[in-house]
Design a protein around this motif. Structure first.
Motif, PDB file in Angstrom:
ATOM      1  N   ASN A  38       0.864  -1.462   0.162  1.00 55.96           N
ATOM      2  CA  ASN A  38      -0.148  -0.319   0.048  1.00 55.96           C
ATOM      3  C   ASN A  38       0.637   1.298   0.194  1.00 55.96           C
ATOM      4  N   TYR A  39       2.123   1.386   1.062  1.00 55.34           N
ATOM      5  CA  TYR A  39       2.939   2.420   0.572  1.00 55.34           C
ATOM      6  C   TYR A  39       3.340   2.339  -0.597  1.00 55.34           C
ATOM      7  N   HIS A  40       3.964   2.087  -1.301  1.00 56.08           N
ATOM      8  CA  HIS A  40       4.657   1.541  -2.116  1.00 56.08           C
ATOM      9  C   HIS A  40       3.941   2.043  -3.711  1.00 56.08           C
ATOM     10  N   GLU A  41       2.567   1.697  -3.438  1.00 56.82           N
ATOM     11  CA  GLU A  41       1.533   1.768  -4.381  1.00 56.82           C
ATOM     12  C   GLU A  41       1.240   3.702  -3.947  1.00 56.82           C
ATOM     13  N   ASP A  42       1.140   3.921  -2.718  1.00 57.00           N
ATOM     14  CA  ASP A  42       0.822   5.315  -2.993  1.00 57.00           C
ATOM     15  C   ASP A  42       2.255   6.577  -3.302  1.00 57.00           C
ATOM     16  N   LEU A  43       3.129   6.149  -3.105  1.00 59.36           N
ATOM     17  CA  LEU A  43       4.726   6.300  -3.199  1.00 59.36           C
ATOM     18  C   LEU A  43       4.324   7.224  -4.377  1.00 59.36           C
ATOM     19  N   LEU A  44       4.508   5.587  -5.483  1.00 66.08           N
ATOM     20  CA  LEU A  44       4.108   6.149  -6.950  1.00 66.08           C
ATOM     21  C   LEU A  44       2.412   6.527  -7.112  1.00 66.08           C
ATOM     22  N   ASN A  45       1.558   6.994  -6.982  1.00 57.90           N
ATOM     23  CA  ASN A  45       0.944   7.628  -7.253  1.00 57.90           C
ATOM     24  C   ASN A  45       0.999   9.364  -6.449  1.00 57.90           C
ATOM     25  N   GLU A  46       1.452   9.605  -5.632  1.00 56.60           N
ATOM     26  CA  GLU A  46       1.338  10.967  -5.133  1.00 56.60           C
ATOM     27  C   GLU A  46       2.960  11.660  -6.129  1.00 56.60           C
ATOM     28  N   TYR A  47       3.799  10.437  -6.079  1.00 54.11           N
ATOM     29  CA  TYR A  47       4.873  11.031  -7.250  1.00 54.11           C
ATOM     30  C   TYR A  47       4.765  10.973  -8.896  1.00 54.11           C
ATOM     31  N   GLN A  48       3.806  10.966  -9.582  1.00 51.73           N
ATOM     32  CA  GLN A  48       2.700  10.966 -11.012  1.00 51.73           C
ATOM     33  C   GLN A  48       2.373  12.521 -10.023  1.00 51.73           C
ATOM     34  N   GLN A  49       1.532  12.301  -9.084  1.00 52.67           N
ATOM     35  CA  GLN A  49       0.673  13.232  -8.863  1.00 52.67           C
ATOM     36  C   GLN A  49       1.765  15.048  -9.250  1.00 52.67           C
ATOM     37  N   ILE A  51       5.048  15.267  -9.910  1.00 50.32           N
ATOM     38  CA  ILE A  51       4.905  15.289 -11.590  1.00 50.32           C
ATOM     39  C   ILE A  51       4.156  15.943 -12.714  1.00 50.32           C
ATOM     40  N   LYS A  52       2.131  15.637 -12.399  1.00 58.45           N
ATOM     41  CA  LYS A  52       1.527  16.733 -13.243  1.00 58.45           C
ATOM     42  C   LYS A  52       2.214  18.049 -12.786  1.00 58.45           C
ATOM     43  N   LYS A  53       2.116  18.368 -11.554  1.00 58.57           N
ATOM     44  CA  LYS A  53       1.189  19.794 -11.155  1.00 58.57           C
ATOM     45  C   LYS A  53       2.907  20.633 -11.200  1.00 58.57           C
ATOM     46  N   MET A  54       3.810  19.801 -11.732  1.00 55.75           N
ATOM     47  CA  MET A  54       5.152  20.295 -12.105  1.00 55.75           C
ATOM     48  C   MET A  54       4.890  20.656 -13.048  1.00 55.75           C
ATOM     49  N   ASP A  55       4.988  20.142 -14.138  1.00 55.72           N
ATOM     50  CA  ASP A  55       4.665  20.225 -15.685  1.00 55.72           C
ATOM     51  C   ASP A  55       3.976  21.243 -15.626  1.00 55.72           C
ATOM     52  N   ALA A  56       2.341  21.864 -14.973  1.00 55.26           N
ATOM     53  CA  ALA A  56       1.527  22.465 -15.284  1.00 55.26           C
ATOM     54  C   ALA A  56       2.116  23.755 -15.232  1.00 55.26           C
ATOM     55  N   LEU A  57       3.538  24.026 -14.093  1.00 55.95           N
ATOM     56  CA  LEU A  57       3.811  25.326 -13.725  1.00 55.95           C
ATOM     57  C   LEU A  57       4.699  25.229 -13.968  1.00 55.95           C
ATOM     58  N   ARG A  58       5.729  24.345 -15.226  1.00 58.23           N
ATOM     59  CA  ARG A  58       6.238  24.862 -16.239  1.00 58.23           C
ATOM     60  C   ARG A  58       6.250  25.075 -17.818  1.00 58.23           C
ATOM     61  N   LEU A  59       4.295  24.436 -18.012  1.00 62.31           N
ATOM     62  CA  LEU A  59       3.912  24.837 -19.050  1.00 62.31           C
ATOM     63  C   LEU A  59       3.740  26.837 -18.683  1.00 62.31           C
ATOM     64  N   GLN A  70       8.893  23.643  -3.945  1.00 69.37           N
ATOM     65  CA  GLN A  70       8.783  22.619  -2.945  1.00 69.37           C
ATOM     66  C   GLN A  70       8.444  21.157  -3.428  1.00 69.37           C
ATOM     67  N   LEU A  71       7.986  21.536  -4.700  1.00 71.76           N
ATOM     68  CA  LEU A  71       7.473  20.008  -5.557  1.00 71.76           C
ATOM     69  C   LEU A  71       8.598  19.197  -5.777  1.00 71.76           C
ATOM     70  N   PHE A  72       9.596  19.636  -6.304  1.00 72.49           N
ATOM     71  CA  PHE A  72      10.703  19.560  -6.719  1.00 72.49           C
ATOM     72  C   PHE A  72      11.625  18.708  -5.262  1.00 72.49           C
ATOM     73  N   SER A  73      11.724  19.560  -4.152  1.00 76.50           N
ATOM     74  CA  SER A  73      12.269  18.760  -2.872  1.00 76.50           C
ATOM     75  C   SER A  73      10.936  17.627  -3.257  1.00 76.50           C
ATOM     76  N   ILE A  74      10.004  17.277  -2.595  1.00 79.38           N
ATOM     77  CA  ILE A  74       9.091  16.079  -2.183  1.00 79.38           C
ATOM     78  C   ILE A  74       9.438  14.951  -3.258  1.00 79.38           C
ATOM     79  N   LYS A  75       9.316  15.749  -4.837  1.00 79.33           N
ATOM     80  CA  LYS A  75       9.891  14.600  -6.366  1.00 79.33           C
ATOM     81  C   LYS A  75      11.479  13.648  -5.814  1.00 79.33           C
ATOM     82  N   LEU A  76      11.940  14.486  -5.206  1.00 79.73           N
ATOM     83  CA  LEU A  76      13.688  13.848  -5.055  1.00 79.73           C
ATOM     84  C   LEU A  76      13.371  12.854  -4.174  1.00 79.73           C
ATOM     85  N   GLN A  77      12.649  13.470  -2.361  1.00 76.82           N
ATOM     86  CA  GLN A  77      12.385  12.481  -1.444  1.00 76.82           C
ATOM     87  C   GLN A  77      11.890  11.139  -1.716  1.00 76.82           C
TER      88      GLN A  77
END
Length: 91
Positions: A38-49, A51-59, A70-77
């Motif tokens: 469950n933890y692994h699956e949740d991490l992967l889902n959060e990671y994808q979210q 990425i999407k938020k960062m892409d929106a900010l890049r645009l 902050q998103l970049f820091s969380i992504k690295l973690q």
């Protein structure tokens, strides 16, 4: 990672569950595996979210904002955590 257990809809802390082949198990080891998956699956889902938020900010050309940093820091973690998990799964 291929999931071995099934995720319950309520995800309570009971010590029983089922494998993908519907066999029922009632052990603390099974519960630990289920929690890990469950933890692994949740991490992967959060990671994808993230990425999407960062892409929106890049645009919007907002890579220097506090939110992006902050998103970049969380992504690295999350990446670091997933790398460590993969390292021990290969053993």
């Amino acid at each position: 990672m291929e999931r071995i257990t099934k995720r319950d809809s309520n995800d309570t802390e009971n010590h029983s569950g089922s494998l993908n082949n519907n066999e029922i198990y009632d052990t603390s080891a099974f519960n630990q595996l289920k929690c890990y998956e469950n933890y692994h699956e949740d991490l992967l889902n959060e990671y994808q979210q993230i990425i999407k938020k960062m892409d929106a900010l890049r645009l919007k050309n907002q890579m220097k904002t506090v939110t992006f940093k902050q998103l970049f820091s969380i992504k690295l973690q999350i990446e670091w955590t997933l790398m460590r998990m993969e390292k021990y799964l290969k053993k």
